[in-house]
Design an enzyme around this catalytic site. Structure first.
Site, PDB file in Angstrom:
ATOM      1  N   ASP A 192      33.365  35.845  34.127  1.00  0.00           N
ATOM      2  CA  ASP A 192      34.360  35.857  33.042  1.00  0.00           C
ATOM      3  C   ASP A 192      35.783  36.033  33.575  1.00  0.00           C
ATOM      4  O   ASP A 192      36.731  36.036  32.793  1.00  0.00           O
ATOM      5  CB  ASP A 192      34.081  37.008  32.065  1.00  0.00           C
TER       6      ASP A 192
ATOM      7  N   ASP B 183      30.106  42.853  33.933  1.00  0.00           N
ATOM      8  CA  ASP B 183      31.115  43.211  32.919  1.00  0.00           C
ATOM      9  C   ASP B 183      31.825  41.969  32.405  1.00  0.00           C
ATOM     10  O   ASP B 183      32.465  41.255  33.175  1.00  0.00           O
ATOM     11  CB  ASP B 183      32.156  44.159  33.532  1.00  0.00           C
TER      12      ASP B 183
ATOM     13  N   ASP C 128      27.811  37.746  37.059  1.00  0.00           N
ATOM     14  CA  ASP C 128      28.697  38.892  36.981  1.00  0.00           C
ATOM     15  C   ASP C 128      28.155  39.762  35.829  1.00  0.00           C
ATOM     16  O   ASP C 128      27.401  39.264  34.983  1.00  0.00           O
ATOM     17  CB  ASP C 128      30.102  38.369  36.675  1.00  0.00           C
TER      18      ASP C 128
HETATM   19  P1  B16 Z   1      34.228  50.376  38.507  1.00  0.00           P
HETATM   20  P2  B16 Z   1      32.340  42.970  37.148  1.00  0.00           P
HETATM   21  C1  B16 Z   1      34.267  44.819  37.437  1.00  0.00           C
HETATM   22  O1  B16 Z   1      32.939  44.482  37.112  1.00  0.00           O
HETATM   23  C2  B16 Z   1      35.077  44.927  36.159  1.00  0.00           C
HETATM   24  O2  B16 Z   1      35.226  43.652  35.562  1.00  0.00           O
HETATM   25  C3  B16 Z   1      36.452  45.479  36.458  1.00  0.00           C
HETATM   26  O3  B16 Z   1      37.172  45.644  35.253  1.00  0.00           O
HETATM   27  C4  B16 Z   1      36.325  46.834  37.176  1.00  0.00           C
HETATM   28  O4  B16 Z   1      37.598  47.343  37.536  1.00  0.00           O
HETATM   29  C5  B16 Z   1      35.468  46.656  38.433  1.00  0.00           C
HETATM   30  O5  B16 Z   1      34.209  46.096  38.071  1.00  0.00           O
HETATM   31  C6  B16 Z   1      35.226  47.986  39.133  1.00  0.00           C
HETATM   32  O6  B16 Z   1      34.476  48.807  38.275  1.00  0.00           O
HETATM   33  O7  B16 Z   1      35.520  51.084  38.301  1.00  0.00           O
HETATM   34  O8  B16 Z   1      33.188  50.694  37.455  1.00  0.00           O
HETATM   35  O9  B16 Z   1      33.684  50.545  39.913  1.00  0.00           O
HETATM   36  O10 B16 Z   1      33.125  42.168  36.144  1.00  0.00           O
HETATM   37  O11 B16 Z   1      32.526  42.482  38.582  1.00  0.00           O
HETATM   38  O12 B16 Z   1      30.892  43.146  36.773  1.00  0.00           O
HETATM   39 MG    MG Z   2      33.452  40.406  34.859  1.00  0.00          MG
END
Ligand code: B16
Ligand code: MG
Length: 213
Positions: free
Chosen positions: A168, A10, A8
């Site tokens: 996470d 974020d 992952d």
């Molecule tokens: P976006 P990951 C996720 O990334 C984030 O953890 C989450 O907080 C966010 O809402 C989601 O991506 C969508 O992101 O708005 O930038 O398209 O943890 O899967 O890397």
């Molecule tokens: Mg994440």
């Protein structure tokens, strides 16, 4: 030995999960809706943009146009926070771990729900480390659905049981398990349901720390 390790983004390789929270908090404040850090961890962490907004505005009446505008507004707030990111914002131990995995001949891929995934990887100068990148533009069904992890495994030509997923967010752990992979959770054990292993962070972690018997 696994044939691929799928990360992952974020909250695992960089702390952008905090930036996502700050951007949602800004939007919630604009709208006069309360949002706490605890709610973020429990309901928003790792969850896609629309699903996150739906949680925040639950019980309030908004039109589809207003929903679209709020998603765009949150993304503007998020962009303002990630614009100035540098490789210094890669988590401690992240690059060394990626290099160790690659030199062991194991494929590395990304499975991120974020539509901003490529932008963040570029800012961190990490793009070239990955054999495959699956992001929020690739699949319709977000985590906890297995789709993004299955897609990432396909990009590196590895059967899902031969992959380890690293996450996470509990939604991500559920996605990894549903994909038939071994799941390594990064963060406090109390956040997760049923991972194969939990590590507090990536600092000083080696390939052997990610392995699950
Ligand atoms: P976006 P990951 C996720 O990334 C984030 O953890 C989450 O907080 C966010 O809402 C989601 O991506 C969508 O992101 O708005 O930038 O398209 O943890 O899967 O890397
Ligand atoms: Mg994440």
């Amino acid at each position: 030995q696994p044939q691929a390790i799928i990360f992952d983004l974020d909250g695992v390789l960089t702390d952008t999960s905090e930036y996502h929270y700050q951007a949602w908090k800004h939007l919630a404040d604009d709208e006069g809706i309360s949002l706490t850090h605890e709610e973020n961890d429990e309901h928003l962490r790792g969850v896609g943009r629309r699903e996150s907004l739906m949680y925040i505005i639950r019980g309030h009446q908004y039109s589809e146009d207003q929903i679209q505008e709020m998603m765009e507004r949150k993304n503007r707030y998020y962009h303002a926070l990630i614009e100035r990111m540098t490789p210094k914002e890669i988590v401690p131990g992240g690059v060394a771990l990626l290099e160790e995995i690659k030199s062991a001949g194991i494929k590395v891929a990304i499975a991120s729900a974020s539509k901003n995934c490529r932008l963040v990887l570029d800012r961190l100068q990490l793009t070239s480390y990955f054999d495959g990148i699956a992001d929020g533009n690739c699949v319709v069904n977000g985590k906890p659905a297995p789709d993004i992890f299955v897609y990432a495994a396909g990009l590196v030509n590895v059967f899902t049981p031969n992959c380890i997923g690293v996450e996470d967010a509990d939604a991500g752990i559920q996605a990894i398990k549903a994909a038939g992979m071994k799941a390594v959770a990064i963060g406090p054990a109390s956040r997760f349901h049923g991972p194969d292993k939990v590590l507090p962070n990536m600092e000083n972690k080696h390939l052997k720390d990610l392995l699950v018997e």
